[in-house]
Design an enzyme around this catalytic site. Structure first.
Site, PDB file in Angstrom:
ATOM      1  N   GLU A  34      55.737  -5.147  25.070  1.00 37.48           N
ATOM      2  CA  GLU A  34      54.791  -5.813  25.976  1.00 37.48           C
ATOM      3  C   GLU A  34      55.076  -5.430  27.417  1.00 37.48           C
ATOM      4  O   GLU A  34      56.239  -5.427  27.842  1.00 37.48           O
ATOM      5  CB  GLU A  34      54.890  -7.332  25.787  1.00 37.48           C
ATOM      6  CG  GLU A  34      53.585  -8.040  26.025  1.00 37.48           C
ATOM      7  CD  GLU A  34      52.540  -7.684  24.974  1.00 37.48           C
ATOM      8  OE1 GLU A  34      51.755  -6.736  25.230  1.00 37.48           O
ATOM      9  OE2 GLU A  34      52.510  -8.333  23.928  1.00 37.48           O
ATOM     10  N   ALA A 129      41.941 -14.220  26.210  1.00 35.57           N
ATOM     11  CA  ALA A 129      42.990 -14.799  25.359  1.00 35.57           C
ATOM     12  C   ALA A 129      44.112 -13.808  25.063  1.00 35.57           C
ATOM     13  O   ALA A 129      44.934 -14.047  24.184  1.00 35.57           O
ATOM     14  CB  ALA A 129      42.377 -15.296  24.057  1.00 35.57           C
ATOM     15  N   LEU A 131      43.729 -10.873  23.759  1.00 34.62           N
ATOM     16  CA  LEU A 131      43.436 -10.101  22.540  1.00 34.62           C
ATOM     17  C   LEU A 131      42.525  -8.902  22.843  1.00 34.62           C
ATOM     18  O   LEU A 131      41.870  -8.367  21.958  1.00 34.62           O
ATOM     19  CB  LEU A 131      42.796 -11.008  21.478  1.00 34.62           C
ATOM     20  CG  LEU A 131      43.647 -12.206  21.028  1.00 34.62           C
ATOM     21  CD1 LEU A 131      42.892 -13.068  20.024  1.00 34.62           C
ATOM     22  CD2 LEU A 131      44.979 -11.747  20.421  1.00 34.62           C
ATOM     23  N   SER A 133      39.664  -8.561  24.701  1.00 30.28           N
ATOM     24  CA  SER A 133      38.209  -8.689  24.598  1.00 30.28           C
ATOM     25  C   SER A 133      37.518  -7.667  25.506  1.00 30.28           C
ATOM     26  O   SER A 133      36.466  -7.136  25.157  1.00 30.28           O
ATOM     27  CB  SER A 133      37.761 -10.106  24.962  1.00 30.28           C
ATOM     28  OG  SER A 133      38.188 -10.424  26.274  1.00 30.28           O
ATOM     29  N   SER A 134      38.114  -7.372  26.649  1.00 27.73           N
ATOM     30  CA  SER A 134      37.445  -6.431  27.558  1.00 27.73           C
ATOM     31  C   SER A 134      37.512  -5.006  27.023  1.00 27.73           C
ATOM     32  O   SER A 134      36.516  -4.278  27.068  1.00 27.73           O
ATOM     33  CB  SER A 134      38.026  -6.523  28.964  1.00 27.73           C
ATOM     34  OG  SER A 134      39.420  -6.498  28.908  1.00 27.73           O
ATOM     35  N   GLU A 166      38.453   0.589  33.619  1.00 20.26           N
ATOM     36  CA  GLU A 166      39.130  -0.665  33.944  1.00 20.26           C
ATOM     37  C   GLU A 166      39.977  -0.516  35.219  1.00 20.26           C
ATOM     38  O   GLU A 166      39.977  -1.396  36.079  1.00 20.26           O
ATOM     39  CB  GLU A 166      40.013  -1.082  32.759  1.00 20.26           C
ATOM     40  CG  GLU A 166      40.433  -2.498  32.851  1.00 20.26           C
ATOM     41  CD  GLU A 166      40.655  -3.152  31.480  1.00 20.26           C
ATOM     42  OE1 GLU A 166      39.989  -2.784  30.497  1.00 20.26           O
ATOM     43  OE2 GLU A 166      41.502  -4.041  31.428  1.00 20.26           O
ATOM     44  N   ASP A 178      45.376  -1.072  24.948  1.00 21.77           N
ATOM     45  CA  ASP A 178      44.266  -1.823  24.362  1.00 21.77           C
ATOM     46  C   ASP A 178      43.141  -0.894  23.898  1.00 21.77           C
ATOM     47  O   ASP A 178      42.618  -1.032  22.788  1.00 21.77           O
ATOM     48  CB  ASP A 178      43.718  -2.834  25.374  1.00 21.77           C
ATOM     49  CG  ASP A 178      44.798  -3.768  25.885  1.00 21.77           C
ATOM     50  OD1 ASP A 178      45.882  -3.795  25.292  1.00 21.77           O
ATOM     51  OD2 ASP A 178      44.549  -4.470  26.877  1.00 21.77           O
ATOM     52  N   TYR A 227      49.229  -9.406  37.324  1.00 25.75           N
ATOM     53  CA  TYR A 227      49.396  -8.226  36.464  1.00 25.75           C
ATOM     54  C   TYR A 227      49.685  -6.997  37.332  1.00 25.75           C
ATOM     55  O   TYR A 227      50.650  -6.257  37.079  1.00 25.75           O
ATOM     56  CB  TYR A 227      48.142  -8.002  35.612  1.00 25.75           C
ATOM     57  CG  TYR A 227      48.268  -6.830  34.665  1.00 25.75           C
ATOM     58  CD1 TYR A 227      48.737  -6.997  33.370  1.00 25.75           C
ATOM     59  CD2 TYR A 227      47.932  -5.545  35.077  1.00 25.75           C
ATOM     60  CE1 TYR A 227      48.856  -5.917  32.503  1.00 25.75           C
ATOM     61  CE2 TYR A 227      48.051  -4.460  34.230  1.00 25.75           C
ATOM     62  CZ  TYR A 227      48.509  -4.657  32.937  1.00 25.75           C
ATOM     63  OH  TYR A 227      48.638  -3.580  32.091  1.00 25.75           O
TER      64      TYR A 227
END
Ligand code: GLA
Length: 395
Positions: A34, A129, A131, A133-134, A166, A178, A227
């Site tokens: 991570e 969340a 996970l 999504s973007s 992004e 991702d 971030y």
């Protein structure tokens, strides 16, 4: 892959013709590694059976029109006028629309010709969340444009173009994990990915385990400066360590031993950030070996170490995530648990004995409600295949 039926019926109702193409792209959990992708290290994500879905039909104009089913919102943008992030009536695009608009911008930066289309978007990946999504939305649009426009780009390049959307259009300095996972998912497997060489391999998940996701229902946007701040801290660490250690281009290049010998050169905060990254890189390499050997207990112990490191050194956890991990470790059948994704809210991923997964999920949500006073969504997920398209003409 079976599309949600309400997607097609809604498209036909809104645009008065059926869609010609459906595309889908999964979200992901990350088992280990991570905040490592932007440090050139190794990550271990799993594409999950939650998808962004797009129904679309090309038009003869440069305009993309999107009805976001889950939000009840309509937006449009002109693919030849993306720089200002405005719609054709010069109104600012809402934040979520920056993802598809950013993908259009990024693909065109790579000289790929795009077509306008009408679309309906829906997603079963919970938003914000942790996970991805973007990334799922970016990738669903990228593969739709690829199918409509006739060019053929390999999946890794497509992932990098979505990442650039992004980074440069949306403004989040995220790594490649991702978008990589959404495009390369393999059913039943985790994905061992080297973020520097871009080499990867699927690692089948052992038969007897289940992956359980638990959502704190605490949300914090990735766009938050935290971030980008973490990433900047890693760059500062590299800058200082590289003056003393040869061949250090990223924290991935720093061994645990070298870190220990040179940590005094870093300020206390930068030391903590770098220590997480250096040890998490080593943990991921060890974890992959353990899982390949089928040792869920050893792998689970590394997940717990990873969570403690994200909590204490990288400081991206929150009380609700910590509560979920603590509760999980006391429940029967749990091998390991940790926060997944960027952190600051979102989900934990739990590695659980398959035969105990149902009672584990129930026990976790009940105890979370009791301890934290909030509802947690808890579900067993499957490792899914990567993004694709369903051509309506071929059905
Ligand atoms: C977000 C980013 C990824 C990665 C994770 C943390 O999901 O998009 O690139 O950095 O956080 O591992």
């Amino acid at each position: 892959m079976k599309p949600p039926t309400h997607l097609i019926t809604n498209f036909t109702k809104i645009y008065r013709r059926p869609p010609t193409l459906l595309s889908y792209a999964p979200g992901r959990v990350n088992l280990l590694g991570e905040h490592i992708d932007y440090n050139d290290g190794w990550v271990f994500p799993v594409a999950i059976d939650r998808f962004a879905w797009l129904a679309a039909c090309p038009t003869s104009s440069d305009v993309v029109t999107i009805h976001a089913l889950d939000l009840g919102e309509d937006i449009s943008f002109n693919i030849s006028q993306l720089d200002d992030k405005l719609d054709p009536q010069s109104r600012p695009l809402p934040k979520w629309a920056h993802y598809p608009a950013g993908v259009a911008w990024s693909l065109q930066q790579n000289d790929l010709k795009l077509k306008g289309f009408d679309a309906v978007l829906t997603s079963t990946v919970p938003v914000g969340a942790g996970l991805s999504s973007s990334a799922a939305i970016e990738v669903a649009f990228a593969v739709a444009w690829q199918a409509f426009s006739g060019w053929d780009v390999d999946r890794m390049s497509l992932a990098r173009m979505c990442q650039r959307a992004e980074n440069s259009y949306v403004g989040v300095n995220s790594g490649l994990m991702d978008q990589f996972a959404s495009l390369h998912g393999v059913a039943g497997s985790a994905l061992f990915f080297d973020c520097r060489t871009l080499e990867w391999e699927p690692v089948p998940l052992p038969q007897g385990i289940a992956l359980v996701i638990a959502d704190t229902n605490v949300r914090r946007s990735l766009g938050d400066s935290a971030y980008n701040e973490r990433r900047a801290a890693c760059e500062e660490a590299v800058h200082i360590l590289a003056m003393h250690l040869p061949n250090v281009a990223a924290l991935r290049d720093v061994s645990v031993q070298d870190f220990e010998n040179h940590r005094h050169l870093l300020s206390p905060v930068i030391q903590r950030r770098a220590e997480h990254v250096v040890r998490e890189c080593a943990r991921t390499l060890r974890g992959v070996e353990e899982l390949q050997a089928g040792d869920a207990s050893k792998f689970g112990a590394l997940m717990l170490e990873g969570h403690a490191s994200l909590r204490d050194l990288y400081e991206v956890s929150c009380p609700e995530l910590n509560a979920l991990v603590e509760i999980a470790t006391d429940l029967p059948g749990c091998y390991g648990a940790r926060l997944t994704g960027a952190g600051f809210g979102g989900c934990t991923v739990n590695l659980v004995d398959r035969s105990l997964a149902e009672p584990f999920a129930q026990g976790l949500s009940k105890a979370y409600k009791k301890r934290v006073g909030k509802e947690a969504a808890v579900w067993i997920c499957q490792a899914a295949e990567g993004a694709g398209v369903v051509d309506r003409d071929l059905q």
